[in-house]
Motif scaffolding. Structure first.
Motif, short mmCIF file in Angstrom:
data_model
loop_
_atom_site.label_atom_id
_atom_site.label_comp_id
_atom_site.label_asym_id
_atom_site.label_seq_id
_atom_site.Cartn_x
_atom_site.Cartn_y
_atom_site.Cartn_z
N ASP A 58 0.72 -0.74 -0.07
CA ASP A 58 0.32 -0.01 -0.21
C ASP A 58 0.39 1.04 0.19
O ASP A 58 0.43 2.34 -0.99
CB ASP A 58 -0.74 -0.11 1.20
CG ASP A 58 -1.52 -1.45 0.66
OD1 ASP A 58 -2.23 -1.92 0.21
OD2 ASP A 58 -2.81 -1.67 2.45
N ASP A 59 1.89 1.28 1.15
CA ASP A 59 3.14 2.44 0.64
C ASP A 59 3.09 2.51 -0.32
O ASP A 59 3.99 3.78 -0.90
CB ASP A 59 4.19 2.27 2.03
CG ASP A 59 3.27 2.21 3.20
OD1 ASP A 59 1.91 3.03 3.41
OD2 ASP A 59 3.85 1.67 4.27
N PHE A 60 3.86 1.57 -1.31
CA PHE A 60 4.62 1.32 -2.15
C PHE A 60 3.57 1.98 -3.92
O PHE A 60 4.18 3.04 -4.50
CB PHE A 60 5.37 0.02 -2.95
CG PHE A 60 5.12 -0.27 -3.91
CD1 PHE A 60 6.73 0.72 -4.00
CD2 PHE A 60 5.19 -0.72 -4.92
CE1 PHE A 60 7.67 0.76 -5.73
CE2 PHE A 60 5.90 -0.49 -6.56
CZ PHE A 60 7.59 -0.16 -7.21
N VAL A 61 2.48 1.75 -3.40
CA VAL A 61 1.43 2.03 -4.43
C VAL A 61 1.16 3.61 -3.89
O VAL A 61 1.49 4.30 -5.05
CB VAL A 61 -0.01 0.91 -4.63
CG1 VAL A 61 -0.68 2.23 -5.56
CG2 VAL A 61 0.59 -0.17 -4.71
N ALA A 62 0.73 3.82 -2.88
CA ALA A 62 0.66 5.82 -2.62
C ALA A 62 1.68 6.65 -3.11
O ALA A 62 1.34 7.41 -3.55
CB ALA A 62 0.71 5.87 -0.79
N GLU A 63 3.04 6.36 -2.83
CA GLU A 63 4.02 6.48 -3.63
C GLU A 63 4.37 6.88 -4.94
O GLU A 63 4.47 8.35 -5.49
CB GLU A 63 5.53 5.82 -2.76
CG GLU A 63 6.47 6.34 -3.29
CD GLU A 63 8.30 6.43 -2.90
OE1 GLU A 63 8.77 7.11 -3.71
OE2 GLU A 63 7.64 5.41 -2.62
#
Length: 458
Positions: free
Chosen positions: A268-273
């Motif tokens: 999720d953090d990777f996609v949000a970035e």
């Protein structure tokens, strides 16, 4: 002459420019492994898949059709690399998401396999029924297509230079841009699953300094230095392709084309970035201009200081101090009303030293309201009077300036304005037929209230 501050300053600048020569490649250098780009590191550090995807790349080619520009005539050297397929395959391997299979030179591979079969059949001493047959070729679940679709030269050029009595220097720069498109195609039904578009700028710079001076009647000193730096086009193409591969992977995660072997929070953090970077890119224009709808709050407070210069009936005007406070109201991103109070002095050497207060109302127009740096113009009207509330005049004013947004809430501005008083008594003397006028130049800071008070999107 040699002890003058200007001469010493130029000498220091000259030798600081020579610093580029302290690390010149004057010797033979050994072969080294290729450099990594900033996109390489992000590609390698991405979360890994649960299962790698077999992918085929037939040809990722230069579709620009451009040749290197020269000043002497035509050339048959291409503007961009013709080996983009190899770059793409390397990027796919670095990501650890894909298993690239040979398709660019598939004919060579098939010929070699035929040679192996023929050799085994014709020259084997005896047939061994247990001998392993030639393993079948892998087939791709998806194909990668696309190419380098544009190479634009000289999208920005510029420079700066100065010379004084034979001493000076200059700097020049040029920016080109390369663009790639990469699309993911399903081999089962031919459906295009995703398309990614990435561009990368290519910077070229040159700096030079020179000194040409007669040190005495018969001796001439001439010194030159400088260097030129060109960003490699191949590195720019590599970074653009790696960035495109990263985009394909993340879009595939979002579309659930493949699964990630990582904790959900990390995914999720990777996609949000990635989404944040895409949203910023969607708001960007050419030349890295950000076109987010509103950069400034709807209300602002300004404080500035500067000088005022009188142009009246007395000679020898003197610059006098000026301070200003203003309230701004933006009724759209480009236009605002500014109500200000100005306390200033006007004076002439040995003749006049008078203080005034003016109340001004201006309509301001920001030329580039969605840019960090914008010129602006303004015009309006007002009244002015001295500290005893006497000698009252009406007036009109107009001016221009430039503002730089240090942050989303603070802007620094430099401006100049021309004030026309509808009276010839500003300097306490009525002479001639022309009314008095004066200039004001100021440097100020504007605080814009947070975006919670910003305009509504239409």
């Amino acid at each position: 002459m040699n002890k003058s501050p200007l001469f010493l300053f130029l000498i220091i600048c000259l030798f600081s420019g020579c610093g580029a020569y302290f690390n010149q490649p004057v010797g033979v250098q050994n072969a080294v492994y290729g450099e990594r780009t900033p996109a390489t590191a992000k590609l390698v550090e991405m979360p890994k898949p649960k299962e790698q995807i077999v992918v085929g790349v037939y040809k990722f080619k230069d579709q620009t059709g451009q040749y290197k520009p020269t000043e002497l005539g035509s050339t048959f050297s291409t503007a961009v690399t013709q080996g983009a397929t190899s770059i793409l395959i390397k990027a796919l391997q670095d990501s650890k998401w894909f298993v690239p299979i040979e398709r660019e030179n598939l004919g060579n591979l098939l010929n070699e396999r035929n040679i192996i079969r023929s050799t085994r059949q014709e020259y084997a001493a005896k047939a061994d029924p247990n001998e392993a047959v030639l393993t079948p070729l892998l087939f791709a679940g998806v194909l990668l297509e696309g190419g380098i679709i544009s190479y634009d030269t000289n999208i920005i050029t510029g420079g700066f230079g100065a010379r004084y009595f034979g001493a000076g220097g200059s700097t020049q720069y040029r920016q080109d841009r390369v663009t790639v498109y990469l699309r993911l195609v399903s081999t089962s039904n031919g459906k295009i699953l995703n398309t990614v578009y990435v561009s990368k700028t290519i910077l070229s710079q040159s700096i030079d300094a020179s000194l040409f001076r007669y040190v005495n009647l018969n001796r001439l000193l001439e010194v030159e230095t400088g260097f030129t730096r060109n960003e490699p086009i191949q590195m720019a193409v590599t970074e653009a392709i790696e960035k495109a591969v990263e985009g394909l992977i993340v879009d595939g995660i979002k579309d659930k084309l493949w699964e990630v072997n990582a904790p959900q929070k990390q995914v999720d953090d990777f996609v949000a970035e990635y989404d944040k970077e895409k949203s910023e890119a969607d708001l960007a224009e050419l030349y890295n201009r950000n076109i987010s709808e509103n950069k400034r709050g709807r209300f602002g407070l300004e404080a500035s200081g500067g000088i005022a210069v009188m142009q009246g009936d007395y000679p020898s005007p003197e610059p006098k101090p000026m301070v200003r406070g203003a309230v701004k109201f933006f009724f759209n991103p480009a236009f605002n009303l500014s109500a200000s109070t100005n306390a200033f002095k006007v004076g002439n050497t040995g003749r006049l030293d008078a203080g005034y207060v003016s109340l001004d109302l201006n309509l301001e127009c920001l030329i580039l309201p969605r840019d960090v740096v914008t010129p602006f113009v303004f015009a309006g009207t007002g009244i002015e009077f001295n500290k005893k509330a006497e000698n009252l005049h009406s007036k009109a004013q107009f001016g221009a300036g430039v503002e730089y947004l240090v942050s989303s809430n603070f802007g620094v501005k430099l401006y100049g304005e021309y004030n026309i008083a509808f009276s010839d008594n500003v300097d306490y003397i009525v002479s001639g037929v022309r009314d008095d006028f004066y200039y004001r130049v100021g440097l100020g800071l504007t605080y814009y209230f947070p975006k919670a008070t910003n305009y509504k999107k239409k």
